[in-house]
Scaffold this motif. Sequence first.
Motif, PDB file in Angstrom:
ATOM      1  N   SER A  72      16.753  24.970 -10.153  1.00  0.00           N
ATOM      2  CA  SER A  72      15.811  25.485 -11.151  1.00  0.00           C
ATOM      3  C   SER A  72      16.253  25.122 -12.563  1.00  0.00           C
ATOM      4  O   SER A  72      15.434  24.749 -13.403  1.00  0.00           O
ATOM      5  CB  SER A  72      15.680  27.003 -11.024  1.00  0.00           C
ATOM      6  N   ALA A  73      17.557  25.229 -12.816  1.00  0.00           N
ATOM      7  CA  ALA A  73      18.081  24.865 -14.138  1.00  0.00           C
ATOM      8  C   ALA A  73      17.822  23.388 -14.414  1.00  0.00           C
ATOM      9  O   ALA A  73      17.401  23.021 -15.524  1.00  0.00           O
ATOM     10  CB  ALA A  73      19.574  25.174 -14.222  1.00  0.00           C
ATOM     11  N   LEU A  74      18.055  22.534 -13.429  1.00  0.00           N
ATOM     12  CA  LEU A  74      17.772  21.107 -13.613  1.00  0.00           C
ATOM     13  C   LEU A  74      16.289  20.883 -13.885  1.00  0.00           C
ATOM     14  O   LEU A  74      15.925  20.067 -14.735  1.00  0.00           O
ATOM     15  CB  LEU A  74      18.191  20.312 -12.376  1.00  0.00           C
ATOM     16  N   GLY A  75      15.428  21.614 -13.178  1.00  0.00           N
ATOM     17  CA  GLY A  75      13.991  21.474 -13.392  1.00  0.00           C
ATOM     18  C   GLY A  75      13.579  21.848 -14.807  1.00  0.00           C
ATOM     19  O   GLY A  75      12.796  21.142 -15.444  1.00  0.00           O
ATOM     20  N   VAL A  76      14.128  22.942 -15.323  1.00  0.00           N
ATOM     21  CA  VAL A  76      13.798  23.370 -16.680  1.00  0.00           C
ATOM     22  C   VAL A  76      14.310  22.346 -17.698  1.00  0.00           C
ATOM     23  O   VAL A  76      13.595  21.972 -18.641  1.00  0.00           O
ATOM     24  CB  VAL A  76      14.385  24.772 -16.973  1.00  0.00           C
ATOM     25  N   ILE A  77      15.534  21.889 -17.506  1.00  0.00           N
ATOM     26  CA  ILE A  77      16.126  20.927 -18.451  1.00  0.00           C
ATOM     27  C   ILE A  77      15.351  19.609 -18.443  1.00  0.00           C
ATOM     28  O   ILE A  77      14.982  19.089 -19.497  1.00  0.00           O
ATOM     29  CB  ILE A  77      17.619  20.720 -18.134  1.00  0.00           C
ATOM     30  N   TYR A  78      15.091  19.076 -17.253  1.00  0.00           N
ATOM     31  CA  TYR A  78      14.357  17.811 -17.171  1.00  0.00           C
ATOM     32  C   TYR A  78      12.930  17.944 -17.718  1.00  0.00           C
ATOM     33  O   TYR A  78      12.435  17.048 -18.389  1.00  0.00           O
ATOM     34  CB  TYR A  78      14.295  17.302 -15.725  1.00  0.00           C
ATOM     35  N   THR A  79      12.272  19.054 -17.440  1.00  0.00           N
ATOM     36  CA  THR A  79      10.910  19.239 -17.927  1.00  0.00           C
ATOM     37  C   THR A  79      10.875  19.372 -19.439  1.00  0.00           C
ATOM     38  O   THR A  79      10.034  18.757 -20.112  1.00  0.00           O
ATOM     39  CB  THR A  79      10.264  20.466 -17.256  1.00  0.00           C
ATOM     40  N   GLY A  80      11.779  20.167 -19.989  1.00  0.00           N
ATOM     41  CA  GLY A  80      11.822  20.342 -21.445  1.00  0.00           C
ATOM     42  C   GLY A  80      12.124  19.042 -22.167  1.00  0.00           C
ATOM     43  O   GLY A  80      11.449  18.674 -23.135  1.00  0.00           O
ATOM     44  N   PRO A  93      24.273  18.125 -20.717  1.00  0.00           N
ATOM     45  CA  PRO A  93      23.273  19.145 -20.380  1.00  0.00           C
ATOM     46  C   PRO A  93      23.162  19.510 -18.905  1.00  0.00           C
ATOM     47  O   PRO A  93      22.871  20.659 -18.587  1.00  0.00           O
ATOM     48  CB  PRO A  93      21.953  18.540 -20.868  1.00  0.00           C
ATOM     49  N   ILE A  94      23.365  18.571 -17.991  1.00  0.00           N
ATOM     50  CA  ILE A  94      23.162  18.941 -16.588  1.00  0.00           C
ATOM     51  C   ILE A  94      24.445  19.326 -15.858  1.00  0.00           C
ATOM     52  O   ILE A  94      24.381  19.770 -14.718  1.00  0.00           O
ATOM     53  CB  ILE A  94      22.406  17.849 -15.808  1.00  0.00           C
ATOM     54  N   GLU A  95      25.596  19.216 -16.497  1.00  0.00           N
ATOM     55  CA  GLU A  95      26.848  19.573 -15.823  1.00  0.00           C
ATOM     56  C   GLU A  95      26.903  21.032 -15.379  1.00  0.00           C
ATOM     57  O   GLU A  95      27.341  21.317 -14.263  1.00  0.00           O
ATOM     58  CB  GLU A  95      28.060  19.214 -16.686  1.00  0.00           C
ATOM     59  N   PRO A  96      26.455  22.009 -16.192  1.00  0.00           N
ATOM     60  CA  PRO A  96      26.478  23.391 -15.698  1.00  0.00           C
ATOM     61  C   PRO A  96      25.610  23.596 -14.450  1.00  0.00           C
ATOM     62  O   PRO A  96      26.004  24.296 -13.519  1.00  0.00           O
ATOM     63  CB  PRO A  96      25.942  24.204 -16.878  1.00  0.00           C
ATOM     64  N   ALA A  97      24.445  22.978 -14.414  1.00  0.00           N
ATOM     65  CA  ALA A  97      23.579  23.102 -13.237  1.00  0.00           C
ATOM     66  C   ALA A  97      24.228  22.447 -12.021  1.00  0.00           C
ATOM     67  O   ALA A  97      24.165  22.981 -10.907  1.00  0.00           O
ATOM     68  CB  ALA A  97      22.214  22.480 -13.515  1.00  0.00           C
ATOM     69  N   LEU A  98      24.873  21.307 -12.223  1.00  0.00           N
ATOM     70  CA  LEU A  98      25.590  20.657 -11.118  1.00  0.00           C
ATOM     71  C   LEU A  98      26.743  21.519 -10.633  1.00  0.00           C
ATOM     72  O   LEU A  98      27.064  21.525  -9.443  1.00  0.00           O
ATOM     73  CB  LEU A  98      26.098  19.280 -11.545  1.00  0.00           C
ATOM     74  N   THR A  99      27.365  22.256 -11.543  1.00  0.00           N
ATOM     75  CA  THR A  99      28.444  23.174 -11.164  1.00  0.00           C
ATOM     76  C   THR A  99      27.906  24.258 -10.232  1.00  0.00           C
ATOM     77  O   THR A  99      28.561  24.619  -9.247  1.00  0.00           O
ATOM     78  CB  THR A  99      29.082  23.804 -12.422  1.00  0.00           C
ATOM     79  N   LEU A 100      26.715  24.779 -10.517  1.00  0.00           N
ATOM     80  CA  LEU A 100      26.105  25.771  -9.630  1.00  0.00           C
ATOM     81  C   LEU A 100      25.782  25.172  -8.264  1.00  0.00           C
ATOM     82  O   LEU A 100      25.989  25.816  -7.230  1.00  0.00           O
ATOM     83  CB  LEU A 100      24.834  26.338 -10.261  1.00  0.00           C
ATOM     84  N   ILE A 101      25.304  23.950  -8.251  1.00  0.00           N
ATOM     85  CA  ILE A 101      24.985  23.296  -6.981  1.00  0.00           C
ATOM     86  C   ILE A 101      26.260  23.046  -6.183  1.00  0.00           C
ATOM     87  O   ILE A 101      26.299  23.280  -4.971  1.00  0.00           O
ATOM     88  CB  ILE A 101      24.192  21.997  -7.226  1.00  0.00           C
ATOM     89  N   MET A 155      31.883  29.679 -12.425  1.00  0.00           N
ATOM     90  CA  MET A 155      30.607  30.357 -12.232  1.00  0.00           C
ATOM     91  C   MET A 155      30.005  30.733 -13.591  1.00  0.00           C
ATOM     92  O   MET A 155      28.810  30.530 -13.827  1.00  0.00           O
ATOM     93  CB  MET A 155      30.782  31.611 -11.378  1.00  0.00           C
ATOM     94  N   ALA A 156      30.832  31.261 -14.483  1.00  0.00           N
ATOM     95  CA  ALA A 156      30.355  31.612 -15.826  1.00  0.00           C
ATOM     96  C   ALA A 156      29.879  30.366 -16.565  1.00  0.00           C
ATOM     97  O   ALA A 156      28.833  30.387 -17.226  1.00  0.00           O
ATOM     98  CB  ALA A 156      31.454  32.311 -16.612  1.00  0.00           C
ATOM     99  N   PHE A 157      30.653  29.274 -16.451  1.00  0.00           N
ATOM    100  CA  PHE A 157      30.250  28.012 -17.074  1.00  0.00           C
ATOM    101  C   PHE A 157      28.897  27.558 -16.536  1.00  0.00           C
ATOM    102  O   PHE A 157      28.011  27.158 -17.292  1.00  0.00           O
ATOM    103  CB  PHE A 157      31.321  26.934 -16.819  1.00  0.00           C
ATOM    104  N   GLY A 158      28.720  27.623 -15.220  1.00  0.00           N
ATOM    105  CA  GLY A 158      27.470  27.188 -14.609  1.00  0.00           C
ATOM    106  C   GLY A 158      26.282  28.029 -15.038  1.00  0.00           C
ATOM    107  O   GLY A 158      25.241  27.499 -15.413  1.00  0.00           O
ATOM    108  N   VAL A 159      26.444  29.340 -15.017  1.00  0.00           N
ATOM    109  CA  VAL A 159      25.321  30.227 -15.349  1.00  0.00           C
ATOM    110  C   VAL A 159      25.014  30.171 -16.846  1.00  0.00           C
ATOM    111  O   VAL A 159      23.866  29.935 -17.252  1.00  0.00           O
ATOM    112  CB  VAL A 159      25.627  31.676 -14.907  1.00  0.00           C
ATOM    113  N   LEU A 160      26.031  30.395 -17.680  1.00  0.00           N
ATOM    114  CA  LEU A 160      25.799  30.428 -19.129  1.00  0.00           C
ATOM    115  C   LEU A 160      25.392  29.060 -19.673  1.00  0.00           C
ATOM    116  O   LEU A 160      24.517  28.967 -20.538  1.00  0.00           O
ATOM    117  CB  LEU A 160      27.038  30.947 -19.855  1.00  0.00           C
ATOM    118  N   GLY A 161      26.022  28.011 -19.163  1.00  0.00           N
ATOM    119  CA  GLY A 161      25.662  26.662 -19.601  1.00  0.00           C
ATOM    120  C   GLY A 161      24.253  26.285 -19.194  1.00  0.00           C
ATOM    121  O   GLY A 161      23.500  25.687 -19.972  1.00  0.00           O
TER     122      GLY A 161
END
Length: 137
Positions: A28-36, A82-90, A102-108
């Motif tokens: 979802s984070a990747l989707g928001v970032i790519y769309t924006g 920009p996409i490293e935090p989302a990749l961290t969650l994945i 986890m904090a880096f992934g969520v907050l980033g």
Amino acid sequence: LAGIETIALVSIAFAYSPSWPLLLAGTSALGVIYTGLGAALATRYASVNALLLPASVVVTLLLLPLLPHFGLAPRALFLVHPIEPALTLIRAAYGEINIGNMAFGVLGSISWGAIAFLWGQRCVSRLMRNTLATGGR
């Protein structure tokens, strides 16, 4: 749509079941970032043909944090990307993760998602104002 596609692909292609909330949060984070970012970029061009080359360059730059996944670069080079935090969650969806990552992934992801969304919204609003003022493109 990205969430549905992710569920379908992971269910079909992988025998290992990930942590679905983390996987869907990263997707979802990747989707928001790519769309924006896509909206911000697309408003600068009058046609899809004019957008294609610049968009492919931007997508290539956005995919650079995948290099460490293949062992081609150290991850530390991409921590502010920009996409490293989302990749961290994945990544966390498929293995152990510490609280710092986890904090880096969520907050980033929230931060970069907000930046991309607000930038895209600003660019689309400016395009709409300019289009109304000039009577069309």
